[in-house]
Design an enzyme around this catalytic site. Structure first.
Site, mmCIF file in Angstrom:
data_model
loop_
_atom_site.group_PDB
_atom_site.id
_atom_site.type_symbol
_atom_site.label_atom_id
_atom_site.label_comp_id
_atom_site.label_asym_id
_atom_site.label_seq_id
_atom_site.Cartn_x
_atom_site.Cartn_y
_atom_site.Cartn_z
ATOM 1 N N SER A 125 -0.861 3.507 -0.553
ATOM 2 C CA SER A 125 -0.324 2.298 -1.205
ATOM 3 C C SER A 125 0.541 2.643 -2.397
ATOM 4 C CB SER A 125 -1.507 1.447 -1.660
ATOM 5 O OG SER A 125 -1.086 0.439 -2.530
ATOM 6 N N TYR A 150 -10.444 0.306 -5.814
ATOM 7 C CA TYR A 150 -9.678 0.323 -4.554
ATOM 8 C C TYR A 150 -8.493 1.278 -4.664
ATOM 9 C CZ TYR A 150 -5.821 -0.899 -1.543
ATOM 10 O OH TYR A 150 -4.746 -0.813 -0.698
ATOM 11 N N LYS A 154 -7.442 5.208 -2.831
ATOM 12 C CA LYS A 154 -6.190 5.671 -2.201
ATOM 13 C C LYS A 154 -5.743 6.999 -2.830
ATOM 14 C CE LYS A 154 -5.789 2.391 0.784
ATOM 15 N NZ LYS A 154 -6.133 2.689 2.180
HETATM 16 N N1 UFG Z 1 0.613 -13.910 -6.843
HETATM 17 C C1 UFG Z 1 0.666 -15.196 -7.350
HETATM 18 N N2 UFG Z 1 -0.243 -16.100 -6.891
HETATM 19 C C2 UFG Z 1 -1.183 -15.793 -5.962
HETATM 20 C C3 UFG Z 1 -1.213 -14.467 -5.440
HETATM 21 C C4 UFG Z 1 -0.301 -13.555 -5.922
HETATM 22 O O1 UFG Z 1 1.496 -15.523 -8.199
HETATM 23 O O2 UFG Z 1 -1.991 -16.670 -5.596
HETATM 24 C C5 UFG Z 1 1.599 -12.926 -7.323
HETATM 25 C C6 UFG Z 1 0.956 -11.722 -7.963
HETATM 26 O O3 UFG Z 1 0.680 -11.986 -9.321
HETATM 27 C C7 UFG Z 1 2.018 -10.660 -7.730
HETATM 28 C C8 UFG Z 1 2.644 -11.062 -6.416
HETATM 29 O O4 UFG Z 1 2.326 -12.428 -6.222
HETATM 30 O O5 UFG Z 1 2.987 -10.747 -8.727
HETATM 31 C C9 UFG Z 1 2.109 -10.267 -5.240
HETATM 32 O O6 UFG Z 1 0.710 -10.354 -5.259
HETATM 33 P P1 UFG Z 1 -0.194 -9.843 -4.042
HETATM 34 O O7 UFG Z 1 -1.623 -10.078 -4.420
HETATM 35 O O8 UFG Z 1 0.291 -10.422 -2.771
HETATM 36 O O9 UFG Z 1 0.138 -8.311 -3.989
HETATM 37 P P2 UFG Z 1 -0.091 -7.201 -5.112
HETATM 38 O O10 UFG Z 1 1.252 -6.641 -5.397
HETATM 39 O O11 UFG Z 1 -0.907 -7.631 -6.237
HETATM 40 O O12 UFG Z 1 -1.046 -6.283 -4.264
HETATM 41 C C10 UFG Z 1 -0.582 -5.203 -3.637
HETATM 42 C C11 UFG Z 1 -1.485 -4.850 -2.432
HETATM 43 C C12 UFG Z 1 -2.767 -4.224 -2.883
HETATM 44 C C13 UFG Z 1 -2.515 -3.195 -3.965
HETATM 45 C C14 UFG Z 1 -1.788 -3.835 -5.094
HETATM 46 C C15 UFG Z 1 -1.571 -2.932 -6.258
HETATM 47 O O13 UFG Z 1 -1.780 -5.989 -1.665
HETATM 48 O O14 UFG Z 1 -3.346 -3.603 -1.771
HETATM 49 O O15 UFG Z 1 -0.528 -4.223 -4.592
HETATM 50 O O16 UFG Z 1 -0.896 -3.581 -7.285
HETATM 51 F F1 UFG Z 1 -3.657 -2.701 -4.455
#
Ligand code: UFG
Length: 339
Positions: A125, A150, A154
């Site tokens: 990741s 998590y 990785k």
């Molecule tokens: N977000 C929102 N509202 C929500 C969900 C997400 O605004 O309800 C935003 C988050 O704050 C972020 C973006 O959308 O800015 C993406 O969020 P995700 O949760 O979809 O993805 P992330 O980038 O947080 O997560 C990803 C992977 C994980 C990994 C993580 C590390 O899904 O496996 O990156 O940062 F661990």
């Protein structure tokens, strides 16, 4: 080629099983169904016309894994997806995460060594980069201290693989995913989050479907053009295809080093508001959302430098953001029909 896909009934695993079979590889799936459903096998069969071989057990079980490899020493390559992946849950239950994600990897590597199966593709990741100092982020960027157990699994997994390769005949490719979204164009397989989704895309589609009242946009005070956080979203089918390329590269002995690492993204960053706009544009649906405070642990912005994957792997993400958001919506709608 006979390829073992661990976690093959999961989100990325199932799309990869489809692409492997479409490229005439033989797929055997191992999954304990802890976060997926057995009827995904029906979906894979419906799309490809072939039902992959399937065994249901936990790869963290040393004995069962050793026994599996003894019975399947004709496997030529392994794509290892099976792992827990919820960031928040890993903070609450770190030992569960370390036990599951690390024990299973160790058991697989042992099985590979004992049965002379040399090729492993590992599901890593972009979380290993944390908030990178330079964007776009290349594979040479320093690994930052993990934000969650998590993320740490990785990082540690990549180290375990690297150390094992140093001392054996094994070879490995770690694929560092950016943000996979979307679903197969047939809407027969897709992401199936259990309970309230943590990730943006399933939360968007569930909100538009009326399952959730409103999407919370976490923070609009980031140092980005519209203030919301930026990610590199990649279509899950593009991602799946990269796994086929990677495993063929290994088996066909095209690797330049025994352990290679590739970023898998599109190279384009989109803010949360841009993803919402894309969703509304591609589907014609109106999304109910509100801006709330930042989510702890979120990085501000990250997107991939894709040059190395494009040139060395010979793979490039092809699908754009609107295709991603539309396919996610079609999948969401197909779930309603199944109910
Ligand atoms: N977000 C929102 N509202 C929500 C969900 C997400 O605004 O309800 C935003 C988050 O704050 C972020 C973006 O959308 O800015 C993406 O969020 P995700 O949760 O979809 O993805 P992330 O980038 O947080 O997560 C990803 C992977 C994980 C990994 C993580 C590390 O899904 O496996 O990156 O940062 F661990």
């Amino acid at each position: 080629m006979k390829i073992l896909v661990t976690g093959g009934t999961g989100y990325i695993g199932s799309h990869t099983a489809v692409e492997l079979q479409n490229s005439d590889h033989e797929v055997i799936i191992v999954d304990n169904l802890s976060n997926s459903d057995k009827n995904v096998l029906d979906g894979i069969e419906k799309i490809t016309g072939i039902r992959p071989e399937f065994e249901e057990f936990n790869l963290a079980d040393k004995k069962k894994t050793a026994d599996f490899f003894k019975r399947h020493s004709d496997i030529e390559g392994i794509i290892h997806f099976a792992a827990y992946k919820a960031v928040g849950e890993s903070v609450e239950k770190p030992l569960m995460y370390y036990r599951n994600n690390l024990f299973s990897l160790v058991n697989i590597l042992q099985g590979m060594k004992d049965n002379h199966i040399p090729n492993l593709v590992f599901s890593s990741s972009c979380t290993v980069y944390g908030q990178p100092d330079e964007l776009p982020v290349t594979e040479k960027a320093p690994i930052k201290k993990a934000e969650s157990p998590y993320g740490n699994t990785k990082q540690i997994s990549e180290e375990i693989i690297s150390d094992t390769i140093e001392s054996s005949e094994l070879k490995g490719i770690a694929l560092r995913y950016f943000n996979p979204i979307g679903a197969h164009e047939t809407a027969i397989i897709g992401e199936l989050p259990i309970g309230v989704p943590n990730n943006l895309m399933p939360f968007i589609t569930q909100t538009a479907a009326g399952i959730r009242e409103s999407l919370r946009v976490f923070g609009d005070d980031y140092n980005t053009p519209d203030g919301t956080a930026i990610r590199d979203y990649i279509h899950v089918v593009d991602l799946a295809k990269a796994h086929v390329v990677a495993v063929e590269r290994m088996v066909n002995q095209k690797m330049k080093k025994d352990f290679e690492v590739f970023n898998l993204g599109t190279g384009n960053g989109y803010s949360v508001l841009e993803v919402i706009k894309s969703f509304e544009r591609s589907t014609g649906e109106k999304l109910n959302y509100k801006i709330v405070g930042r989510r702890p642990g979120d990085v501000e912005q990250v997107w991939a430098d894709t040059q190395f994957a494009n040139e060395e792997l010979g793979w490039k993400a092809e699908k754009g953001i609107d295709e991603m958001t539309l396919s996610a919506w079609k999948w969401q709608q197909s779930l309603k029909e199944k109910d």
